[in-house]
Design an enzyme around this catalytic site. Structure first.
Site, PDB file in Angstrom:
ATOM      1  N   GLY A   1      -4.157   1.577  10.034  1.00  0.00           N
ATOM      2  CA  GLY A   1      -4.429   1.336   8.620  1.00  0.00           C
ATOM      3  C   GLY A   1      -4.268   2.575   7.774  1.00  0.00           C
ATOM      4  O   GLY A   1      -3.657   3.560   8.187  1.00  0.00           O
TER       5      GLY A   1
ATOM      6  N   LEU B   1      -2.429   2.683   5.084  1.00  0.00           N
ATOM      7  CA  LEU B   1      -0.963   2.654   5.152  1.00  0.00           C
ATOM      8  C   LEU B   1      -0.313   3.524   4.079  1.00  0.00           C
ATOM      9  O   LEU B   1      -0.820   3.653   2.970  1.00  0.00           O
ATOM     10  CB  LEU B   1      -0.481   1.205   5.022  1.00  0.00           C
TER      11      LEU B   1
ATOM     12  N   HIS C   1       4.532   3.907   7.223  1.00  0.00           N
ATOM     13  CA  HIS C   1       4.241   2.608   7.853  1.00  0.00           C
ATOM     14  C   HIS C   1       5.138   1.523   7.256  1.00  0.00           C
ATOM     15  O   HIS C   1       5.635   0.647   7.972  1.00  0.00           O
ATOM     16  CB  HIS C   1       2.783   2.198   7.606  1.00  0.00           C
TER      17      HIS C   1
END
Ligand code: PAF
Length: 290
Positions: A35, A37, A41
């Protein structure tokens, strides 16, 4: 306006969706993340969408890969903003399991996957157990998602090699693809941990990239006095206020120290800056700029 991404948190719901896509003969691309991001990503998501019919992203801050005193508790958890970014990026499914869903007996009691050798050097030496945690959770996530292709950033180059080796050794029918590091305009590799940097540290941080780039240039023009290059680079990092953990020239293939005939190399480093530990690496072919 993109359709909201579907979010599931249970293995049962994930498997039901995967079964449905599989029954229709569709392929699956997978981007495992923790996570918080950033564009690095999202580049993996874009590639997964190109390579497969559906893209699944997981967000799971994996306790098994953090050592005592590391940043497991403070690791940035930004689910709402991540969900929005994934909707815009048109990923198809977000898997956000709770710790109990991944580790029903607790992570300490979890069966583990170890890739010996590769896991014990460089980052593995400074973070004992880290790559066992990574290999174990990625193995579990692969078994849950059953992707055709999985995407990882080359910023974590050692992690990429550990996962490739695990997939090969365990004969998993998954193609593992690495993608080039996405950088800020000043060269700093994008990372969820860059948020730990104070404004002053953020100004110092790109020195890591500059030092690696300088080393890579020297090797590209044919230098092979790696120990001298490493020493100089460590001094340059210290002068800029960064605290080197390691800095090393290695073979691309297996991260072993290079032999005289090796030309495909990788320059890798980890530094401490404030409370952050930053890593970066660059590929270089020795003598390619001769
Ligand atoms: O690179 C990461 O974000 C993590 O190490 C990974 C691969 C998602 C495993 O937890």
């Amino acid at each position: 306006m993109s359709r909201e991404i579907r979010v599931v948190s249970t293995l049962a719901a994930l498997r039901a969706q995967v079964r449905q896509w599989r029954a229709a003969g569709h392929s699956i691309g997978f981007v495992p993340t923790m996570g918080n991001l950033h564009p690095g990503h999202l580049a993996l998501v874009a590639q997964a969408r190109q390579r497969a019919d559906h893209c699944i992203v997981s967000i799971f801050v994996n306790p098994l890969q953090f050592g005592a005193g590391e940043d497991f508790v403070s690791y940035p958890r930004t689910l709402e903003s991540d969900r929005q970014q994934l909707t815009v990026a048109e990923a198809d499914l977000l898997f956000v399991p709770e710790v109990q869903e991944l580790y029903p007996r607790g992570h300490a009691a979890q069966t583990r996957v170890e890739v010996p050798g590769l896991s014990d050097i460089l980052c593995g030496e400074s973070r004992p157990g880290h790559f066992v945690g990574v290999a174990t959770v990625v193995c579990k996530l692969f078994n849950m998602v059953q992707p055709d292709v999985a995407l990882f950033g080359e910023k974590d180059y050692q992690q990429l090699l550990v996962i490739r080796r695990m997939v090969e050794d365990l004969a998993m029918p998954i193609q593992v693809e690495g993608m080039a590091t996405v950088r800020e305009a000043d060269g700093l590799a994008m990372s969820s941990r860059n948020g730990y940097l104070s404004p002053r540290e953020r100004q110092q941080a790109p020195c890591l990239y500059r030092v690696l780039a300088q080393m890579a240039e020297s090797i590209a023009v044919g230098r092979d006095d790696y120990a001298a290059l490493e020493q100089q680079a460590i001094m340059d990092l210290r002068t800029a206020g960064l605290r080197p953990d390691y800095l090393s020239v290695r073979r691309t293939l297996d991260l072993a120290p290079p032999q005289a005939t090796d030309r495909q190399l990788r320059v890798l480093a980890a530094v401490y800056l404030g409370t952050a530990r930053l890593i970066d690496n660059l590929p270089v072919i020795r003598g390619s700029a001769d």
